[in-house]
Design a protein around this motif. Sequence first.
Motif, PDB file in Angstrom:
ATOM      1  N   ASP A  54       0.554  -1.114  -0.060  1.00 36.20           N
ATOM      2  CA  ASP A  54       0.000  -0.116  -0.154  1.00 36.20           C
ATOM      3  C   ASP A  54       0.952   1.250   0.031  1.00 36.20           C
ATOM      4  OD1 ASP A  54      -2.306  -1.658   2.378  1.00 36.20           O
ATOM      5  OD2 ASP A  54      -2.380  -1.525   0.077  1.00 36.20           O
ATOM      6  N   GLY A  55       2.105   1.258   0.007  1.00 29.64           N
ATOM      7  CA  GLY A  55       2.975   2.324   0.075  1.00 29.64           C
ATOM      8  C   GLY A  55       3.554   2.739   1.466  1.00 29.64           C
ATOM      9  N   LYS A  64      15.454   7.347  11.178  1.00 26.19           N
ATOM     10  CA  LYS A  64      14.157   8.387  10.630  1.00 26.19           C
ATOM     11  C   LYS A  64      14.988   9.544  10.159  1.00 26.19           C
ATOM     12  CE  LYS A  64      10.201   6.835  12.931  1.00 26.19           C
ATOM     13  NZ  LYS A  64       9.195   7.163  13.868  1.00 26.19           N
ATOM     14  N   GLY A  65      14.584  10.047   8.840  1.00 25.65           N
ATOM     15  CA  GLY A  65      15.600  11.132   8.479  1.00 25.65           C
ATOM     16  C   GLY A  65      16.990  10.939   7.725  1.00 25.65           C
ATOM     17  N   ARG A  66      17.354   9.682   8.105  1.00 29.61           N
ATOM     18  CA  ARG A  66      18.632   9.273   7.443  1.00 29.61           C
ATOM     19  C   ARG A  66      18.486   8.366   6.296  1.00 29.61           C
ATOM     20  NH1 ARG A  66      22.483   7.318  10.182  1.00 29.61           N
ATOM     21  NH2 ARG A  66      21.099   6.109  11.635  1.00 29.61           N
ATOM     22  N   PHE A  67      17.682   7.243   6.466  1.00 30.67           N
ATOM     23  CA  PHE A  67      17.412   6.143   5.598  1.00 30.67           C
ATOM     24  C   PHE A  67      16.170   6.171   4.928  1.00 30.67           C
ATOM     25  CE2 PHE A  67      20.115   2.776   8.374  1.00 30.67           C
ATOM     26  CZ  PHE A  67      21.331   3.680   8.305  1.00 30.67           C
ATOM     27  N   THR A  68      16.126   5.764   3.754  1.00 28.58           N
ATOM     28  CA  THR A  68      15.071   5.730   2.787  1.00 28.58           C
ATOM     29  C   THR A  68      14.691   4.468   2.247  1.00 28.58           C
ATOM     30  OG1 THR A  68      15.036   8.239   2.375  1.00 28.58           O
ATOM     31  CG2 THR A  68      13.607   6.819   0.915  1.00 28.58           C
ATOM     32  N   ILE A  69      13.384   3.674   2.634  1.00 35.46           N
ATOM     33  CA  ILE A  69      13.241   2.496   1.742  1.00 35.46           C
ATOM     34  C   ILE A  69      12.449   2.815   0.562  1.00 35.46           C
ATOM     35  CG2 ILE A  69      11.241   2.207   3.235  1.00 35.46           C
ATOM     36  CD1 ILE A  69      12.021  -0.905   3.289  1.00 35.46           C
ATOM     37  N   SER A  70      12.690   1.891  -0.388  1.00 37.26           N
ATOM     38  CA  SER A  70      11.884   2.016  -1.496  1.00 37.26           C
ATOM     39  C   SER A  70      11.767   0.650  -2.259  1.00 37.26           C
ATOM     40  CB  SER A  70      12.258   3.074  -2.637  1.00 37.26           C
ATOM     41  OG  SER A  70      13.777   2.665  -3.172  1.00 37.26           O
ATOM     42  N   ARG A  71      10.662   0.462  -2.951  1.00 36.98           N
ATOM     43  CA  ARG A  71      10.405  -0.945  -3.599  1.00 36.98           C
ATOM     44  C   ARG A  71      10.063  -0.690  -5.121  1.00 36.98           C
ATOM     45  NH1 ARG A  71       5.708  -4.241  -0.837  1.00 36.98           N
ATOM     46  NH2 ARG A  71       6.295  -5.494  -2.522  1.00 36.98           N
TER      47      ARG A  71
END
Length: 114
Positions: A54-55, A64-71
């Motif tokens: 669902d995103g 938080k604020g340093r790492f970004t997850i994406s698919r």
Amino acid sequence: QVPLVESGGGLVQPGGSLRLSCAASGRISSIYAMGWYRQAPGKQRELVAGANNDGETNYADSVKGRFTISRDKAKNTVYLQMNSLKPEDTAIYYCYCSAQNMYWGQGTQVTVSS
């Protein structure tokens, strides 16, 4: 066939960046979430970040604020962009995939050190 294949770990200086990738094999169907855990020496495994179909995403407070997850759902791949890395981020990072079963990657070492 290995269910999850990780890449992108390594040695980086404090303040640097790394990008982890994890690709799920095509035999895994009905994936509804993927993400990352990590385990540092002498510590319990902890959730770093997760992302569902669902995103929705969730992160450990420490990243938080340093790492970004994406698919990339079309490729059954999850990424973890890690910026402003700190020595305390040093750990083995494990990809996971939630489907009809739970799958784990083999782990990739991330070392943050000068």
